[in-house]
Design an enzyme around this catalytic site. Structure first.
Site, mmCIF file in Angstrom:
data_model
loop_
_atom_site.group_PDB
_atom_site.id
_atom_site.type_symbol
_atom_site.label_atom_id
_atom_site.label_comp_id
_atom_site.label_asym_id
_atom_site.label_seq_id
_atom_site.Cartn_x
_atom_site.Cartn_y
_atom_site.Cartn_z
ATOM 1 C CB ALA A 159 9.737 -0.263 2.085
ATOM 2 C CB SER B 229 0.618 -4.988 7.608
ATOM 3 O OG SER B 229 1.246 -4.379 8.715
ATOM 4 C CG ASP C 139 -0.375 -0.249 8.380
ATOM 5 O OD1 ASP C 139 -1.156 0.631 8.808
ATOM 6 O OD2 ASP C 139 0.792 -0.009 8.020
ATOM 7 C CE LYS D 4 1.034 1.457 4.291
ATOM 8 N NZ LYS D 4 1.738 2.737 4.552
#
EC number: 2.7.1.148
Length: 284
Positions: free
Chosen positions: A97, A103, A136, A11
């Site tokens: 990152a 997640s 997340d 995401k």
């Protein structure tokens, strides 16, 4: 032996605002999450007992600190099922990152176990389990385009912002999320205009979205890592409509409406940031 193969999508944050530190130690956030086509592949096989983890990226810890391990353990606790699992993780999402790779992996494991063990849990039930693994994870179970509030567990689906071309640049530096949160200046006037970004998404106006993307964590990260600011400037110089650090970094993404410009930008930045990772992706 039952086997299932799942894609685990990363995401980006089209907007990220940190409102205040809560009494429980977590931070209250507002963020607009967008799933992207960059993914890991998980191959899950039933075994008699315990968990066996394997990954093509040797930097990924394969012990109980891995969110995949925690997802399997949490599902055992919640369901009382004491079955083992073998999981091979083929990583393409860079580690640590700001792209929710871990997640997303945990979310895929919850979905996979739901199928393999015949649990028939609803998405809402999986999200309730997911929040106990990581902030997340519930979003990664839902996917798409969403507003996340609270610590990330209160999710509101937004009209899809799919099929937008993006460039991702990870400079290959380490950023401590805990340190970033600890150094945030929460009384700053810089705020994310949630309504404006959502309105732009609903109109499918990529230029307006690019003009309004905001991440209040950027300032803290850029103070120690000016390369983040440099990447953002480079992206805009070479054709991005806008560029932003995702999450607590260090990955920067650029939004493009011209594939030729995107490819040219990728070529230039791949050469300039040769120690990092430069990738094309789409919103999904």
């Amino acid at each position: 032996m039952k086997e299932i193969v799942l894609e685990s999508y990363g995401k980006i944050n089209l907007g990220l605002d940190v409102l205040y530190k809560r009494e429980d130690g977590y931070h209250e956030i507002n963020t607009i999450m967008q799933q992207i086509s960059l993914s890991d592949t998980l191959i899950m096989r039933e075994i008699k007992e315990d968990i066996e983890l394997d990954c093509n990226n040797k930097e990924l810890p394969l012990d109980s600190t891995n969110l995949v391990y925690r997802a399997w353990k949490k599902m055992q606790e919640k369901t009382g099922i004491n079955k083992g699992i073998q999981i091979n993780i083929h990583k393409k999402i860079p580690i640590a990152a700001g792209l929710a790779g871990g997640s997303a992996n945990a979310a895929a494991v919850l979905k996979g176990l739901n199928q393999l063990w015949g649990l028939n849990l609803s998405e809402e039930e999986l999200r309730e389990i997911g929040i106990e693994i990581g902030a997340d994870v519930p979003y990664c179970i839902m996917g798409g385009t969403a507003l996340a509030e609270g610590i990330g567990e209160r999710l509101t689906k937004i009209k899809s912002f799919k099929d937008k071309d993006i460039l991702l640049v990870n400079p290959g530096i380490g950023v401590s999320t805990t340190e970033v949160y600890g150094n945030l200046r929460l009384n700053k006037e810089l705020r994310m205009d949630v309504e404006k970004i959502i309105s732009s998404i609903e109109r499918d106006d990529i230029k307006s979205v690019a003009d309004n993307i905001t991440n209040v964590m950027e300032e803290v990260v850029m103070e120690k890592n000016p390369i983040i600011s440099e990447i953002k400037k480079d992206m805009v110089s070479y054709g991005a409509l806008g560029a932003l650090m995702s999450g607590s970094g260090p990955t920067v993404f650029g939004l493009f409406d011209d594939m030729d410009k995107l490819k040219f930008c990728k070529k230039i930045l791949t050469e300039k940031y040769s120690k990092g990772i430069v990738l094309l992706a789409k919103t999904i």
